[in-house]
Design a protein around this motif. Structure first.
Motif, mmCIF file in Angstrom:
data_model
loop_
_atom_site.group_PDB
_atom_site.id
_atom_site.type_symbol
_atom_site.label_atom_id
_atom_site.label_comp_id
_atom_site.label_asym_id
_atom_site.label_seq_id
_atom_site.Cartn_x
_atom_site.Cartn_y
_atom_site.Cartn_z
ATOM 1 N N ALA A 81 1.000 -1.249 -0.041
ATOM 2 C CA ALA A 81 0.171 -0.048 0.038
ATOM 3 C C ALA A 81 0.861 1.248 0.005
ATOM 4 C CB ALA A 81 -0.657 -0.125 1.181
ATOM 5 N N ALA A 82 2.012 1.318 0.805
ATOM 6 C CA ALA A 82 2.856 2.355 1.017
ATOM 7 C C ALA A 82 3.344 2.522 -0.496
ATOM 8 C CB ALA A 82 3.880 2.008 1.978
ATOM 9 N N ALA A 83 3.854 1.304 -1.154
ATOM 10 C CA ALA A 83 4.564 1.537 -2.342
ATOM 11 C C ALA A 83 3.832 2.241 -3.475
ATOM 12 C CB ALA A 83 5.101 -0.039 -2.707
ATOM 13 N N ARG A 84 2.423 1.681 -3.681
ATOM 14 C CA ARG A 84 1.490 2.177 -4.409
ATOM 15 C C ARG A 84 1.212 3.558 -4.278
ATOM 16 N NH1 ARG A 84 -2.148 0.875 -8.031
ATOM 17 N NH2 ARG A 84 -4.261 1.878 -8.032
ATOM 18 N N LEU A 85 1.094 4.237 -3.092
ATOM 19 C CA LEU A 85 0.876 5.573 -2.619
ATOM 20 C C LEU A 85 2.117 6.298 -2.885
ATOM 21 C CD1 LEU A 85 -1.269 5.272 0.729
ATOM 22 C CD2 LEU A 85 -1.988 6.352 -1.481
ATOM 23 N N SER A 86 3.244 5.917 -2.840
ATOM 24 C CA SER A 86 4.646 6.712 -3.056
ATOM 25 C C SER A 86 4.560 7.081 -4.475
ATOM 26 C CB SER A 86 5.735 5.814 -2.989
ATOM 27 O OG SER A 86 6.142 4.744 -3.837
ATOM 28 N N TYR A 87 4.087 6.142 -5.344
ATOM 29 C CA TYR A 87 4.330 6.890 -6.864
ATOM 30 C C TYR A 87 3.048 7.618 -7.405
ATOM 31 C CZ TYR A 87 1.751 2.612 -8.363
ATOM 32 O OH TYR A 87 1.005 1.331 -8.516
ATOM 33 N N MET A 88 1.784 7.561 -6.469
ATOM 34 C CA MET A 88 0.677 8.126 -6.825
ATOM 35 C C MET A 88 0.305 9.422 -6.086
ATOM 36 S SD MET A 88 -1.913 4.938 -6.747
ATOM 37 C CE MET A 88 -3.194 6.108 -7.548
ATOM 38 N N GLU A 89 0.958 9.613 -5.102
ATOM 39 C CA GLU A 89 0.960 10.771 -4.244
ATOM 40 C C GLU A 89 2.091 11.658 -3.907
ATOM 41 O OE1 GLU A 89 -1.865 12.235 -2.946
ATOM 42 O OE2 GLU A 89 -3.218 10.318 -3.217
ATOM 43 N N ASP A 90 2.010 12.899 -4.423
ATOM 44 C CA ASP A 90 2.922 14.062 -4.331
ATOM 45 C C ASP A 90 2.950 14.629 -2.951
ATOM 46 O OD1 ASP A 90 3.971 13.414 -6.725
ATOM 47 O OD2 ASP A 90 2.961 14.991 -7.771
ATOM 48 N N ALA A 91 1.667 15.014 -2.234
ATOM 49 C CA ALA A 91 1.396 15.465 -1.244
ATOM 50 C C ALA A 91 2.064 15.198 0.058
ATOM 51 C CB ALA A 91 -0.018 15.559 -1.042
ATOM 52 N N PHE A 92 2.383 13.738 0.210
ATOM 53 C CA PHE A 92 2.855 13.011 1.322
ATOM 54 C C PHE A 92 3.937 11.964 1.117
ATOM 55 C CE2 PHE A 92 -1.263 11.325 0.797
ATOM 56 C CZ PHE A 92 -0.978 10.061 0.815
ATOM 57 N N SER A 93 4.804 11.403 1.775
ATOM 58 C CA SER A 93 5.429 10.144 1.829
ATOM 59 C C SER A 93 5.218 9.517 3.014
ATOM 60 C CB SER A 93 7.001 10.236 1.326
ATOM 61 O OG SER A 93 7.474 11.035 2.570
ATOM 62 N N LEU A 94 5.349 8.170 3.042
ATOM 63 C CA LEU A 94 5.178 7.305 4.186
ATOM 64 C C LEU A 94 6.275 6.401 4.645
ATOM 65 C CD1 LEU A 94 1.632 5.999 3.165
ATOM 66 C CD2 LEU A 94 2.085 7.728 4.524
ATOM 67 N N GLU A 95 6.573 6.382 5.852
ATOM 68 C CA GLU A 95 7.508 5.441 6.233
ATOM 69 C C GLU A 95 6.900 4.474 7.350
ATOM 70 O OE1 GLU A 95 10.467 7.886 8.333
ATOM 71 O OE2 GLU A 95 11.211 8.698 6.312
ATOM 72 N N VAL A 123 -4.964 12.029 4.745
ATOM 73 C CA VAL A 123 -3.913 10.928 4.445
ATOM 74 C C VAL A 123 -4.497 9.650 4.861
ATOM 75 C CG1 VAL A 123 -1.538 10.201 5.067
ATOM 76 C CG2 VAL A 123 -1.678 12.504 4.463
ATOM 77 N N GLU A 124 -5.189 9.711 5.966
ATOM 78 C CA GLU A 124 -5.613 8.262 6.547
ATOM 79 C C GLU A 124 -6.660 7.802 5.675
ATOM 80 O OE1 GLU A 124 -7.234 9.741 10.370
ATOM 81 O OE2 GLU A 124 -5.628 8.877 11.278
ATOM 82 N N ARG A 125 -7.514 8.539 5.043
ATOM 83 C CA ARG A 125 -8.659 8.116 4.096
ATOM 84 C C ARG A 125 -7.678 7.417 2.991
ATOM 85 N NH1 ARG A 125 -11.211 12.318 4.481
ATOM 86 N NH2 ARG A 125 -10.474 13.381 2.617
ATOM 87 N N LYS A 126 -6.688 7.852 2.306
ATOM 88 C CA LYS A 126 -6.009 7.474 1.114
ATOM 89 C C LYS A 126 -5.143 6.273 1.664
ATOM 90 C CE LYS A 126 -5.540 11.807 -0.987
ATOM 91 N NZ LYS A 126 -5.200 12.232 -2.518
ATOM 92 N N LEU A 127 -4.661 6.178 2.921
ATOM 93 C CA LEU A 127 -4.004 5.148 3.185
ATOM 94 C C LEU A 127 -5.111 3.836 3.499
ATOM 95 C CD1 LEU A 127 -1.385 3.563 4.267
ATOM 96 C CD2 LEU A 127 -1.826 4.568 6.418
ATOM 97 N N ASN A 128 -6.049 4.170 4.161
ATOM 98 C CA ASN A 128 -6.994 2.990 4.201
ATOM 99 C C ASN A 128 -7.676 2.541 3.053
ATOM 100 O OD1 ASN A 128 -7.017 2.798 7.200
ATOM 101 N ND2 ASN A 128 -8.510 4.501 7.342
ATOM 102 N N HIS A 129 -7.753 3.523 2.163
ATOM 103 C CA HIS A 129 -8.318 3.023 0.825
ATOM 104 C C HIS A 129 -7.207 1.859 0.360
ATOM 105 C CE1 HIS A 129 -10.154 2.897 -3.125
ATOM 106 N NE2 HIS A 129 -9.091 3.220 -3.629
ATOM 107 N N ALA A 130 -5.996 2.363 0.089
ATOM 108 C CA ALA A 130 -4.868 1.465 -0.158
ATOM 109 C C ALA A 130 -4.758 0.382 0.373
ATOM 110 C CB ALA A 130 -3.643 2.376 -0.574
ATOM 111 N N LEU A 131 -4.717 0.322 1.663
ATOM 112 C CA LEU A 131 -4.822 -0.988 2.533
ATOM 113 C C LEU A 131 -5.828 -1.960 2.224
ATOM 114 C CD1 LEU A 131 -3.787 0.625 5.965
ATOM 115 C CD2 LEU A 131 -2.443 -1.077 4.757
#
Length: 91
Positions: free
Chosen positions: A27-41, A60-68
């Motif tokens: 999920a973090a890998a997918r968001l890393s190339y889709m989102e410019d507004a934040f990065s995740l560790e 960010v929580e909403r986008k992370l939950n969607h990806a998870l």
């Protein structure tokens, strides 16, 4: 306005349910190339969000939950998709 009163913070943490921990990496890998507004560790069952714009923690929580949940569904349906494709090949 003080920084603590403002919804924008450069770093914040999001706890993730242990049942979803196995989906954090993809999920973090997918968001890393889709989102410019934040990065995740990833930090075990917690995510550190490094914010680059004035996006809120809720967004960010909403986008992370969607990806998870997207990764969870993809993982759980892999066998079914494989059987379907095999059936299509055989016909």
């Amino acid at each position: 306005m003080e920084m603590s009163d403002h919804p924008y913070r450069p770093v914040f943490y999001i706890d993730v349910a242990p049942s979803l921990a196995e989906y954090l990496e993809p999920a973090a890998a997918r968001l890393s190339y889709m989102e410019d507004a934040f990065s995740l560790e990833i930090e075990q069952c917690r995510v550190k969000a490094l914010v680059k714009t004035e996006i809120t923690k809720g967004e960010v929580e909403r986008k992370l939950n969607h990806a998870l949940y997207r990764e969870k569904i993809r993982s759980e349906s892999a066998e079914l998709r494989g059987r379907f494709l095999q059936m299509m090949i055989e016909t």
